[in-house]
Motif scaffolding. Structure first.
Motif, PDB file in Angstrom:
ATOM      1  N   MET A   1      -3.737   6.134 -50.817  1.00 55.18           N
ATOM      2  CA  MET A   1      -3.607   7.589 -50.706  1.00 55.18           C
ATOM      3  C   MET A   1      -3.713   8.221 -52.093  1.00 55.18           C
ATOM      4  SD  MET A   1      -2.889  10.572 -49.506  1.00 55.18           S
ATOM      5  CE  MET A   1      -2.637  10.429 -47.754  1.00 55.18           C
ATOM      6  N   ARG A   2      -4.706   9.091 -52.273  1.00 57.79           N
ATOM      7  CA  ARG A   2      -4.901   9.695 -53.600  1.00 57.79           C
ATOM      8  C   ARG A   2      -4.525  11.158 -53.617  1.00 57.79           C
ATOM      9  NH1 ARG A   2     -10.372   6.747 -55.768  1.00 57.79           N
ATOM     10  NH2 ARG A   2      -9.633   4.668 -55.276  1.00 57.79           N
ATOM     11  N   ASN A   3      -4.407  11.751 -52.441  1.00 60.14           N
ATOM     12  CA  ASN A   3      -4.111  13.181 -52.411  1.00 60.14           C
ATOM     13  C   ASN A   3      -2.669  13.420 -51.966  1.00 60.14           C
ATOM     14  OD1 ASN A   3      -6.675  14.111 -53.216  1.00 60.14           O
ATOM     15  ND2 ASN A   3      -7.426  13.530 -51.181  1.00 60.14           N
ATOM     16  N   VAL A   4      -1.745  12.966 -52.822  1.00 61.82           N
ATOM     17  CA  VAL A   4      -0.326  13.157 -52.499  1.00 61.82           C
ATOM     18  C   VAL A   4       0.056  14.592 -52.839  1.00 61.82           C
ATOM     19  CG1 VAL A   4       2.012  12.385 -52.997  1.00 61.82           C
ATOM     20  CG2 VAL A   4       0.145  10.751 -52.992  1.00 61.82           C
ATOM     21  N   THR A   5       0.690  15.247 -51.886  1.00 57.87           N
ATOM     22  CA  THR A   5       1.133  16.630 -52.113  1.00 57.87           C
ATOM     23  C   THR A   5       2.616  16.742 -51.765  1.00 57.87           C
ATOM     24  OG1 THR A   5       0.716  17.306 -49.833  1.00 57.87           O
ATOM     25  CG2 THR A   5      -1.150  17.495 -51.384  1.00 57.87           C
ATOM     26  N   ASN A   8       2.826  16.297 -47.975  1.00 60.38           N
ATOM     27  CA  ASN A   8       2.611  15.033 -47.247  1.00 60.38           C
ATOM     28  C   ASN A   8       3.338  13.831 -47.863  1.00 60.38           C
ATOM     29  OD1 ASN A   8       1.148  14.103 -49.435  1.00 60.38           O
ATOM     30  ND2 ASN A   8      -0.865  14.320 -48.475  1.00 60.38           N
TER      31      ASN A   8
END
Ligand code: BEZ
Ligand code: FE
Length: 289
Positions: A1-5, A8
């Motif tokens: 997972m590269r788009n940790v916000t 999420n």
């Protein structure tokens, strides 16, 4: 997972739990991660606060050793030990209430006959008390052969473990109930004392604006094969801090009256207190075999 916000992150971390872990690990970790993330969001935790919390835990580890577990103390100050105790020991049959173990229990105290004294060292201005009572099942039948470990602080507010001036196992003993389920021992009237506040636990108390004091009490650990063990305390009805115990462990049903002993008695005071034990569940009995 590269788009940790922020949105999420909780899902990302819980999804990273391995499929191979036991269901209980999954339940505990999923909830813990969710609550920790929600907490950080709710208070908008700053980086400096996170770092100082990590340093606080490091100091708690540094001061802990075989005789001192700062993490138990921290959980007590946060009301966690008493909560876990109530969750794990639900009252179902009118048995006596339990309360926190605390960090000062010592295994294998001196084995003493009924009525013996646990006082190994005299202190000025202390009062002696004969504590006695009956251990029964929840129907009121006496239980013979119940092992009762008791421990308490000395009149200087310290347990033997904390005080090199006290003989080892001072104010500790193991007693056994007789054929009438009766126990008795001689001790000192327990006085209020501060939980240790010279370490991370003390820092936490300061952060919370809370004092370290506990009301005067005597600890009991009561066990007999076939019955559910009971870890409890008797609180002196006339002690300070019954209504603002630093570890939230007082229960109304555990308060006992220390009465003046009749003239000519062997002690200054007498205290009578009975305990009721619940039969052990089949699961507990199998585990003990
Ligand atoms: C105690 O009663 O011995 C105790 C309980 C919790 C924290 C510290 C001490
Ligand atoms: Fe205590």
């Amino acid at each position: 997972m590269r788009n940790v916000t922020k949105e999420n992150i909780t899902e990302v971390v819980t999804k990273a739990l391995s499929n191979d872990i036991p269901p209980r690990n999954r339940e505990v970790m999923t909830s813990l991660i969710r609550h920790m993330h929600d907490f950080c969001k709710e208070v908008n935790l700053t980086f400096a606060e996170w770092l100082s919390a990590c340093e606080f835990l490091r100091r708690a580890g540094d001061i802990s050793n075989e005789k001192r577990n700062e993490f138990i103390l921290i959980s007590d100050i946060l009301g966690v030990e008493v909560l876990v105790d109530m969750l794990d020991h639900r009252i179902t049959e009118g048995e006596s209430e339990s309360t926190v173990l605390g960090p000062f229990y010592r295994e294998n105290p001196p084995v003493l006959p009924k009525g013996a004294s646990v006082i190994q060292k005299n202190f000025e201005n202390s009062e002696t008390v004969k504590v006695s009572g009956r251990i029964t099942d929840t129907a009121g039948n006496p239980i013979e052969g119940v092992a009762i470990d008791i421990w308490e602080d000395a009149p200087n507010g310290l347990y033997d473990l904390q005080d090199p001036e006290q003989p080892a196992y001072n104010l500790r003993g193991r007693f056994t109930t007789d054929e009438n389920g009766e126990y008795a021992f001689i001790a000192l009237r327990p006085i209020p004392y501060p939980i240790p506040y010279d370490g991370a636990g003390g820092e936490l108390l300061k952060y919370m604006g809370h004092h370290p004091w506990r009301p005067g009490h005597i600890h009991f650990m009561i066990s007999r094969i076939g019955y559910q063990s009971l870890i409890s305390q008797i609180y002196d009805a006339d002690t300070k801090y019954l209504d603002n115990d630093s570890v939230f462990a007082v229960k109304e049903s555990l308060i006992g009256k220390f009465n003046r002993a009749p003239a000519g008695s062997e002690t200054d005071l007498v205290l009578s207190f009975d305990f009721k034990l619940k039969k052990a569940s089949a699961k507990t009995l199998i585990a003990a075999e």
